[in-house]
Design a protein around this motif. Sequence first.
Motif, PDB file in Angstrom:
ATOM      1  N   UNK A 116       3.253  25.259  51.994  1.00 40.46           N
ATOM      2  CA  UNK A 116       3.145  25.525  53.703  1.00 40.46           C
ATOM      3  C   UNK A 116       2.231  26.566  53.824  1.00 40.46           C
ATOM      4  N   UNK A 117       1.002  26.278  55.148  1.00 42.80           N
ATOM      5  CA  UNK A 117       0.644  26.594  55.766  1.00 42.80           C
ATOM      6  C   UNK A 117       1.127  28.437  55.367  1.00 42.80           C
ATOM      7  N   UNK A 118      -0.100  29.388  55.442  1.00 40.28           N
ATOM      8  CA  UNK A 118       1.101  30.996  55.432  1.00 40.28           C
ATOM      9  C   UNK A 118       0.802  31.312  56.832  1.00 40.28           C
ATOM     10  N   UNK A 119       0.408  30.768  57.728  1.00 43.93           N
ATOM     11  CA  UNK A 119       1.441  31.241  58.895  1.00 43.93           C
ATOM     12  C   UNK A 119       2.053  31.032  59.650  1.00 43.93           C
ATOM     13  N   UNK A 120       2.466  29.547  58.595  1.00 44.32           N
ATOM     14  CA  UNK A 120       4.132  29.364  58.738  1.00 44.32           C
ATOM     15  C   UNK A 120       5.453  29.472  57.842  1.00 44.32           C
ATOM     16  N   UNK A 121       4.851  29.798  56.523  1.00 41.97           N
ATOM     17  CA  UNK A 121       5.269  29.841  55.434  1.00 41.97           C
ATOM     18  C   UNK A 121       7.052  31.014  55.729  1.00 41.97           C
ATOM     19  N   UNK A 122       6.423  32.726  56.477  1.00 43.78           N
ATOM     20  CA  UNK A 122       8.038  33.248  57.236  1.00 43.78           C
ATOM     21  C   UNK A 122       8.654  32.109  57.530  1.00 43.78           C
ATOM     22  N   UNK A 123       8.636  31.357  58.713  1.00 47.47           N
ATOM     23  CA  UNK A 123       9.197  30.536  59.616  1.00 47.47           C
ATOM     24  C   UNK A 123       9.706  29.780  58.593  1.00 47.47           C
ATOM     25  N   UNK A 124       8.976  28.383  57.775  1.00 45.66           N
ATOM     26  CA  UNK A 124      10.127  28.135  56.426  1.00 45.66           C
ATOM     27  C   UNK A 124      10.865  28.221  55.935  1.00 45.66           C
ATOM     28  N   UNK A 125      11.089  29.699  55.101  1.00 45.66           N
ATOM     29  CA  UNK A 125      11.670  30.011  54.280  1.00 45.66           C
ATOM     30  C   UNK A 125      12.529  30.841  54.522  1.00 45.66           C
ATOM     31  N   UNK A 129      20.021  19.605  46.282  1.00 48.00           N
ATOM     32  CA  UNK A 129      18.917  19.365  45.723  1.00 48.00           C
ATOM     33  C   UNK A 129      17.555  19.456  46.604  1.00 48.00           C
ATOM     34  N   UNK A 130      17.950  18.842  47.881  1.00 49.72           N
ATOM     35  CA  UNK A 130      17.026  18.675  49.159  1.00 49.72           C
ATOM     36  C   UNK A 130      16.277  20.485  49.265  1.00 49.72           C
ATOM     37  N   UNK A 131      17.110  21.327  48.951  1.00 47.34           N
ATOM     38  CA  UNK A 131      17.066  22.583  49.457  1.00 47.34           C
ATOM     39  C   UNK A 131      16.104  22.994  47.683  1.00 47.34           C
ATOM     40  N   UNK A 132      16.234  22.486  47.324  1.00 45.32           N
ATOM     41  CA  UNK A 132      15.324  23.301  46.144  1.00 45.32           C
ATOM     42  C   UNK A 132      14.216  22.551  46.447  1.00 45.32           C
ATOM     43  N   UNK A 133      13.938  21.390  46.435  1.00 48.83           N
ATOM     44  CA  UNK A 133      12.340  20.779  46.619  1.00 48.83           C
ATOM     45  C   UNK A 133      11.810  21.259  48.102  1.00 48.83           C
ATOM     46  N   UNK A 134      12.583  21.748  49.157  1.00 47.84           N
ATOM     47  CA  UNK A 134      12.569  22.806  50.105  1.00 47.84           C
ATOM     48  C   UNK A 134      11.816  23.919  49.524  1.00 47.84           C
ATOM     49  N   UNK A 135      12.216  25.105  48.416  1.00 46.64           N
ATOM     50  CA  UNK A 135      12.181  25.618  48.036  1.00 46.64           C
ATOM     51  C   UNK A 135      10.903  25.668  47.457  1.00 46.64           C
ATOM     52  N   UNK A 136      10.534  25.030  46.783  1.00 50.18           N
ATOM     53  CA  UNK A 136       9.373  24.184  45.767  1.00 50.18           C
ATOM     54  C   UNK A 136       8.640  24.276  47.078  1.00 50.18           C
ATOM     55  N   UNK A 137       8.365  23.271  47.727  1.00 43.69           N
ATOM     56  CA  UNK A 137       7.694  22.952  48.813  1.00 43.69           C
ATOM     57  C   UNK A 137       7.051  24.470  49.566  1.00 43.69           C
ATOM     58  N   UNK A 138       7.608  25.618  49.645  1.00 47.00           N
ATOM     59  CA  UNK A 138       7.418  25.995  50.428  1.00 47.00           C
ATOM     60  C   UNK A 138       5.921  26.965  49.742  1.00 47.00           C
ATOM     61  N   UNK A 139       5.233  26.788  48.793  1.00 45.06           N
ATOM     62  CA  UNK A 139       4.134  26.815  48.162  1.00 45.06           C
ATOM     63  C   UNK A 139       3.141  26.061  48.932  1.00 45.06           C
TER      64      UNK A 139
END
Length: 95
Positions: free
Chosen positions: A32-41, A20-30
């Motif tokens: 995340x600021x563009x310069x951090x998105x790759x690191x976040x994913x 469930x937490x990972x699903x939320x994190x995947x949803x929040x990836x949208x």
Amino acid sequence: MEKRDMYLEKINAQIDQYNAKLAVMRGKSKEVHADMKLEYLNQVEKLESKRDDLKEKYEQLRKSSESSWKDIKEGTENAWNDLKESFDKVTMHFK
């Protein structure tokens, strides 16, 4: 209920929570600021891999005999602790 069964239920519940937490994190990836998105994913993918490791250990533990259960349990706990620590680090980093 046997101690082993209770332990397996506990791990299975934790896996469900991490799913469930990972699903939320995947949803929040949208969000995340563009310069951090790759690191976040990348971090989310690492967490998913660690979750998969825990699932694999859980399955080994579930299928194990009484005699090998304790040995496999230790590896399962290591995988569980690794996932928990990694989740905590990633969560703190991206707050």
